[in-house]
Design a protein around this motif. Sequence first.
Motif, PDB file in Angstrom:
ATOM      1  N   HIS A 153      41.398  40.846 -73.063  1.00 42.21           N
ATOM      2  CA  HIS A 153      42.242  41.998 -73.357  1.00 42.21           C
ATOM      3  C   HIS A 153      42.909  41.843 -74.719  1.00 42.21           C
ATOM      4  O   HIS A 153      43.017  42.810 -75.491  1.00 42.21           O
ATOM      5  CB  HIS A 153      43.288  42.170 -72.258  1.00 42.21           C
ATOM      6  N   VAL A 154      43.371  40.648 -75.041  1.00 45.50           N
ATOM      7  CA  VAL A 154      43.991  40.392 -76.340  1.00 45.50           C
ATOM      8  C   VAL A 154      43.000  40.646 -77.470  1.00 45.50           C
ATOM      9  O   VAL A 154      43.329  41.306 -78.467  1.00 45.50           O
ATOM     10  CB  VAL A 154      44.523  38.944 -76.415  1.00 45.50           C
ATOM     11  N   THR A 162      54.399  40.892 -80.932  1.00 42.62           N
ATOM     12  CA  THR A 162      54.100  42.253 -80.468  1.00 42.62           C
ATOM     13  C   THR A 162      53.012  42.247 -79.402  1.00 42.62           C
ATOM     14  O   THR A 162      53.044  43.056 -78.467  1.00 42.62           O
ATOM     15  CB  THR A 162      53.674  43.146 -81.640  1.00 42.62           C
ATOM     16  N   LEU A 163      52.043  41.350 -79.529  1.00 41.93           N
ATOM     17  CA  LEU A 163      50.996  41.250 -78.516  1.00 41.93           C
ATOM     18  C   LEU A 163      51.568  40.795 -77.178  1.00 41.93           C
ATOM     19  O   LEU A 163      51.208  41.313 -76.119  1.00 41.93           O
ATOM     20  CB  LEU A 163      49.911  40.278 -78.981  1.00 41.93           C
ATOM     21  N   ALA A 164      52.468  39.831 -77.229  1.00 40.92           N
ATOM     22  CA  ALA A 164      53.092  39.346 -75.994  1.00 40.92           C
ATOM     23  C   ALA A 164      53.878  40.461 -75.313  1.00 40.92           C
ATOM     24  O   ALA A 164      53.824  40.628 -74.092  1.00 40.92           O
ATOM     25  CB  ALA A 164      54.005  38.159 -76.300  1.00 40.92           C
ATOM     26  N   GLY A 187      53.303  42.118 -71.652  1.00 40.85           N
ATOM     27  CA  GLY A 187      54.356  41.866 -70.683  1.00 40.85           C
ATOM     28  C   GLY A 187      54.541  40.402 -70.365  1.00 40.85           C
ATOM     29  O   GLY A 187      54.818  40.028 -69.208  1.00 40.85           O
ATOM     30  N   MET A 188      54.365  39.543 -71.376  1.00 40.84           N
ATOM     31  CA  MET A 188      54.547  38.100 -71.173  1.00 40.84           C
ATOM     32  C   MET A 188      55.322  37.524 -72.340  1.00 40.84           C
ATOM     33  O   MET A 188      55.544  38.183 -73.358  1.00 40.84           O
ATOM     34  CB  MET A 188      53.192  37.394 -71.047  1.00 40.84           C
ATOM     35  N   SER A 189      55.729  36.279 -72.209  1.00 38.71           N
ATOM     36  CA  SER A 189      56.438  35.622 -73.306  1.00 38.71           C
ATOM     37  C   SER A 189      55.448  35.223 -74.399  1.00 38.71           C
ATOM     38  O   SER A 189      54.245  35.088 -74.159  1.00 38.71           O
ATOM     39  CB  SER A 189      57.173  34.380 -72.805  1.00 38.71           C
ATOM     40  N   LYS A 190      55.979  35.034 -75.592  1.00 42.08           N
ATOM     41  CA  LYS A 190      55.142  34.612 -76.720  1.00 42.08           C
ATOM     42  C   LYS A 190      54.486  33.264 -76.419  1.00 42.08           C
ATOM     43  O   LYS A 190      53.316  33.039 -76.740  1.00 42.08           O
ATOM     44  CB  LYS A 190      55.992  34.534 -77.981  1.00 42.08           C
ATOM     45  N   ARG A 191      55.242  32.366 -75.789  1.00 38.99           N
ATOM     46  CA  ARG A 191      54.688  31.039 -75.472  1.00 38.99           C
ATOM     47  C   ARG A 191      53.552  31.149 -74.459  1.00 38.99           C
ATOM     48  O   ARG A 191      52.540  30.447 -74.573  1.00 38.99           O
ATOM     49  CB  ARG A 191      55.803  30.140 -74.922  1.00 38.99           C
TER      50      ARG A 191
END
Length: 355
Positions: free
Chosen positions: A247-248, A265-267, A271-275
Amino acid sequence: MTMTAPLARPMTRRTAMAAPAARPTRITARTTTGCPFEPETGAAVSVREWKGEEALAQLSGLVAVTARPESFHVQTRTARFGAFDVTYMVHGPLRFEGASDNFGHDVKTLRMVVVLDGEIVLRTGDALHGEQATLRRRDGALIVGWAPVTYTAATPARVVVVDVPADHDALVGLPETAPFVVGGSETALLSALAAFALDLLRQDVETLTPAVRAQVTDSLESLYSGTVSTLAVPSGGDWNRRSQRMHVVRYIATHYADPQLGPTTLAAHLGMSKRSLQRLFEGEKMSVSQLVQAKRVDQVLLRLRDPRYAGTSLDELAVLTGFGSALALRRAVQAATGRTPSALRQEALSGWAAN
């Protein structure tokens, strides 16, 4: 069954559209008897036809096929877009034997088949211990090229076939534990992929500029990977991670021109954290930031080599490709190629003028 082919003049010789006076006319499609699903070197579109006993013997030397000589007939029209080989095929009753040879390609290959008309039976193993599926109009299947899958048609049929190397960056959700995965006519992406592929084969591919061809390939890649994601079955506990990575990759392919696109912005989009997003790509060839940068570099290089953008300033190209500034564009191009954007553009334009 009446076979109504959707392509204009689908299986005849044709010459390219008239070229500008400064360039010679080039042939973009030829009738040939080479490998059915791989474009001929140097041809924009490869048109092939086999009919009768002699042609059956000839094709059998290329692929494992059986049929009655008196009813044997196969027509294919193939073009390559990036890593994708797209084929429209019309055939009579026949059987392609399972050969585990990656459909004749030199690398591990994944094949998508969508039935337009007729009925196809896929089988692996024998009648007692194998798997079997029947595909009818608008049904499709994802088939791995390293497993012996037999393809049988008892009546004439029309199909769309799209082949891609199994290690393609966008395809992270392969059905590794199954020789094929079937999708029914209710799977909307199968129909969308087939329609898009047929539309591509209608085009005069030779006239597409590098930038347009890249945009078309991006769209094909997004459709194909989306269909794979829809059809592919879970393969262990890593399935969710692989699906999210796919999906990314698709999101980057369609949003690279956004200068704000990046891990943050992708995170947020996912709907998730950057990490958590960064962990999805641990152990992969490129990080999220590198994927974004690579897509932008690919796009700006295509435009620098496209005569339609000869008068477009570097500032404008930076906006079109997400770099934001001409300085960032220059640095990225030089880091990737060792050359300046101006030098790359001049070389490309000189090549076009020479032709």
